[in-house]
Design a protein around this motif. Structure first.
Motif, PDB file in Angstrom:
ATOM      1  N   UNK A 197       0.854  -1.195   0.000  1.00 20.34           N
ATOM      2  CA  UNK A 197       0.000   0.000   0.000  1.00 20.34           C
ATOM      3  C   UNK A 197       0.883   1.235   0.000  1.00 20.34           C
ATOM      4  N   UNK A 198       0.316   2.316  -0.480  1.00 18.40           N
ATOM      5  CA  UNK A 198       1.034   3.588  -0.525  1.00 18.40           C
ATOM      6  C   UNK A 198       0.297   4.607   0.343  1.00 18.40           C
ATOM      7  N   UNK A 199       1.052   5.523   0.901  1.00 18.45           N
ATOM      8  CA  UNK A 199       0.466   6.558   1.764  1.00 18.45           C
ATOM      9  C   UNK A 199       1.406   7.759   1.806  1.00 18.45           C
ATOM     10  N   UNK A 200       0.864   8.880   2.263  1.00 21.66           N
ATOM     11  CA  UNK A 200       1.653  10.098   2.423  1.00 21.66           C
ATOM     12  C   UNK A 200       1.663  10.505   3.889  1.00 21.66           C
ATOM     13  N   UNK A 201       2.828  10.981   4.323  1.00 24.60           N
ATOM     14  CA  UNK A 201       2.932  11.506   5.690  1.00 24.60           C
ATOM     15  C   UNK A 201       3.819  12.736   5.653  1.00 24.60           C
ATOM     16  N   UNK A 202       3.220  13.856   6.037  1.00 21.57           N
ATOM     17  CA  UNK A 202       3.917  15.142   6.055  1.00 21.57           C
ATOM     18  C   UNK A 202       4.535  15.458   4.693  1.00 21.57           C
ATOM     19  N   UNK A 203       3.731  15.174   3.634  1.00 22.81           N
ATOM     20  CA  UNK A 203       4.143  15.548   2.282  1.00 22.81           C
ATOM     21  C   UNK A 203       5.060  14.570   1.584  1.00 22.81           C
ATOM     22  N   UNK A 204       5.446  13.488   2.254  1.00 27.47           N
ATOM     23  CA  UNK A 204       6.347  12.496   1.646  1.00 27.47           C
ATOM     24  C   UNK A 204       5.574  11.224   1.331  1.00 27.47           C
ATOM     25  N   UNK A 205       5.815  10.655   0.129  1.00 26.41           N
ATOM     26  CA  UNK A 205       5.153   9.428  -0.296  1.00 26.41           C
ATOM     27  C   UNK A 205       5.932   8.209   0.211  1.00 26.41           C
ATOM     28  N   UNK A 206       5.197   7.244   0.764  1.00 23.48           N
ATOM     29  CA  UNK A 206       5.813   6.018   1.268  1.00 23.48           C
ATOM     30  C   UNK A 206       5.064   4.799   0.717  1.00 23.48           C
ATOM     31  N   UNK A 207       5.767   3.681   0.684  1.00 22.16           N
ATOM     32  CA  UNK A 207       5.155   2.397   0.328  1.00 22.16           C
ATOM     33  C   UNK A 207       5.336   1.444   1.512  1.00 22.16           C
ATOM     34  N   UNK A 208       4.240   0.844   1.955  1.00 19.37           N
ATOM     35  CA  UNK A 208       4.291  -0.080   3.082  1.00 19.37           C
ATOM     36  C   UNK A 208       3.924  -1.499   2.675  1.00 19.37           C
ATOM     37  N   UNK A 209       4.387  -2.463   3.456  1.00 17.70           N
ATOM     38  CA  UNK A 209       4.066  -3.867   3.178  1.00 17.70           C
ATOM     39  C   UNK A 209       3.790  -4.660   4.452  1.00 17.70           C
ATOM     40  N   UNK A 210       3.415  -3.962   5.524  1.00 22.47           N
ATOM     41  CA  UNK A 210       3.194  -4.631   6.792  1.00 22.47           C
ATOM     42  C   UNK A 210       1.717  -4.582   7.172  1.00 22.47           C
ATOM     43  N   UNK A 211       1.165  -5.754   7.454  1.00 23.45           N
ATOM     44  CA  UNK A 211      -0.204  -5.794   7.958  1.00 23.45           C
ATOM     45  C   UNK A 211      -0.214  -5.419   9.436  1.00 23.45           C
ATOM     46  N   UNK A 212       0.774  -5.920  10.178  1.00 19.09           N
ATOM     47  CA  UNK A 212       0.935  -5.613  11.595  1.00 19.09           C
ATOM     48  C   UNK A 212       2.291  -4.959  11.815  1.00 19.09           C
ATOM     49  N   UNK A 213       2.458  -4.218  12.894  1.00 18.29           N
ATOM     50  CA  UNK A 213       3.769  -3.606  13.151  1.00 18.29           C
ATOM     51  C   UNK A 213       4.800  -4.666  13.537  1.00 18.29           C
ATOM     52  N   UNK A 214       6.085  -4.301  13.490  1.00 20.13           N
ATOM     53  CA  UNK A 214       7.148  -5.222  13.859  1.00 20.13           C
ATOM     54  C   UNK A 214       7.766  -5.889  12.644  1.00 20.13           C
ATOM     55  N   UNK A 215       8.898  -6.562  12.873  1.00 22.04           N
ATOM     56  CA  UNK A 215       9.633  -7.188  11.776  1.00 22.04           C
ATOM     57  C   UNK A 215       9.305  -8.658  11.599  1.00 22.04           C
ATOM     58  N   UNK A 216       8.511  -9.250  12.496  1.00 22.99           N
ATOM     59  CA  UNK A 216       8.138 -10.658  12.400  1.00 22.99           C
ATOM     60  C   UNK A 216       6.750 -10.759  11.787  1.00 22.99           C
ATOM     61  N   UNK A 217       6.639 -11.528  10.725  1.00 24.63           N
ATOM     62  CA  UNK A 217       5.359 -11.659  10.026  1.00 24.63           C
ATOM     63  C   UNK A 217       4.439 -12.633  10.755  1.00 24.63           C
ATOM     64  N   UNK A 218       3.155 -12.356  10.706  1.00 21.08           N
ATOM     65  CA  UNK A 218       2.158 -13.238  11.292  1.00 21.08           C
ATOM     66  C   UNK A 218       1.941 -14.436  10.360  1.00 21.08           C
ATOM     67  N   UNK A 219       1.971 -15.650  10.914  1.00 20.48           N
ATOM     68  CA  UNK A 219       1.707 -16.853  10.126  1.00 20.48           C
ATOM     69  C   UNK A 219       0.306 -17.365  10.434  1.00 20.48           C
ATOM     70  N   UNK A 220      -0.261 -18.087   9.477  1.00 23.84           N
ATOM     71  CA  UNK A 220      -1.611 -18.644   9.626  1.00 23.84           C
ATOM     72  C   UNK A 220      -1.567 -20.140   9.328  1.00 23.84           C
ATOM     73  N   UNK A 221      -2.406 -20.881  10.034  1.00 24.22           N
ATOM     74  CA  UNK A 221      -2.417 -22.333   9.881  1.00 24.22           C
ATOM     75  C   UNK A 221      -3.089 -22.781   8.591  1.00 24.22           C
ATOM     76  N   UNK A 222      -4.073 -22.017   8.129  1.00 22.14           N
ATOM     77  CA  UNK A 222      -4.801 -22.393   6.919  1.00 22.14           C
ATOM     78  C   UNK A 222      -4.841 -21.219   5.946  1.00 22.14           C
ATOM     79  N   UNK A 223      -5.030 -21.551   4.667  1.00 20.20           N
ATOM     80  CA  UNK A 223      -5.128 -20.506   3.645  1.00 20.20           C
ATOM     81  C   UNK A 223      -6.364 -19.632   3.872  1.00 20.20           C
TER      82      UNK A 223
END
Length: 327
Positions: free
Chosen positions: A73-99
């Motif tokens: 996703x893309x967003x702007x903060x204080x006039x600067x464009x950013x691209x994000x790829x995190x659903x939750x904060x932190x560097x460890x991704x959430x895993x799921x047991x089923x699709x």
């Protein structure tokens, strides 16, 4: 390096130091990531974001499939464009047991949708979509803590317990304890547990593979996800019943074997002349060393090892059952 603490031998090797450092690194990383998550959630401010894409990927780990979400996703903060790829904060991704669980997590985020994202003003480049912490860092803490505990227990105590144990011959001493178990001859209980174990280990995977084959065949021919309703009278329903019965049989077989194995250990222990060594089941340092040891065990040590492994399997089944009942 070897030394004693109040008469208890302690042996530290290079391998011990390396494992301890790795475990401490895992604990530190998990704790640090959770603190970072908490601070990001507390300090987060909302911004408008545009979803560029979202999908589900799978990864095989420890013989099982874990599912992860990929989102951009893309967003702007204080006039600067950013691209994000995190659903939750932190560097460890959430895993799921089923699709399906992973799909449900990204269901609100379709490409082109305008959504609310969150950023930490101190680090606006790491935006995220869900303002909540996840428990994944605790997996690193738990694994690191368990590894640290087992390594410490293996380093403390006798180096090679369960070897060269002096056992009086069966002609000199025959135990009269535990002649029957559950009101049945102990030999019969042992034979029954082994037979049930073999049956369950054959029927369980065969039934699971058959159910998977039937469901895949029924769902083939359509690119869309289908919901299949299975009744008890259907072939898949019968096989699912067999899976359930085989799982229960497996639990009963391991439980019977665990009880028989522990009483066999007690009977062997009675044949050890006084003074007897401390029981490994009251001294976990010796139990861990025997179960993890790669040296040659005698009959007494092998029985302890098999009993300890059987207990671990029982605890695993009980933990799995508790997790099913909770969730």
């Amino acid at each position: 390096m070897e030394f004693t603490v109040r008469g208890t031998p302690v042996r530290i090797t290079k391998g011990t130091v390396i494992i301890v450092l790795v475990c401490l690194a895992g604990i530190t990383f998990g704790g640090y990531d959770y603190v970072q998550q908490s601070e990001a959630v507390d300090d987060a401010v909302p911004v408008e974001a545009t979803i560029e894409g979202a999908s589900v990927t799978q990864s095989e780990s420890r013989g099982s499939l874990d599912y992860y979400v990929q989102i951009e996703f893309t967003y702007q903060f204080q006039g600067t464009q950013y691209t994000g790829d995190q659903l939750f904060p932190g560097s460890i991704s959430q895993s799921y047991d089923t699709r399906s669980d992973a799909q449900s997590a990204i269901e609100p985020y379709e490409a082109g949708e305008m959504v609310t994202a969150y950023v930490d003003p101190a680090d606006p480049s790491d935006g995220f979509l869900e303002r909540q912490t996840i428990t994944s860092p605790f997996e690193f803490i738990a694994i690191g803590g368990l590894g640290l505990l087992l390594t410490a227990l293996n380093a403390i105590g006798a180096r090679k317990p369960g070897t060269e144990t002096g056992l009086r011959s069966e002609h000199e001493y025959t135990s009269t304890r535990y002649q029957t178990l559950f009101g049945v001859d102990r030999g019969t209980v042992h034979s029954l547990s082994i037979r049930l174990l073999k049956i369950a280990l054959f029927v369980l995977p065969a039934s699971v593979v058959s159910v998977a084959g039937i469901l895949l065949f029924a769902g083939s021919g359509s690119g869309d996800q289908v919901n299949l309703q299975v009744e008890l009278t259907d072939p898949a329903g019968v096989l699912l019943g067999m899976v359930f019965l085989a799982a229960i049989t497996l639990v009963i077989a391991v439980l019977f074997y665990s009880v028989w194995s522990f009483t066999e250990y007690r009977r062997l222990r009675e044949r050890i002349p006084e003074p007897r060594p401390p029981s490994p089941f009251t001294h976990p340092t010796r139990l861990v060393t025997i179960c993890l040891g790669n040296y040659k065990l005698d009959a007494y040590g092998k029985r302890i090892q098999k009993t300890g492994v059987a207990f671990l399997v029982v605890l695993f089944f009980l933990g799995t059952l508790a997790q099913i009942l909770i969730f």
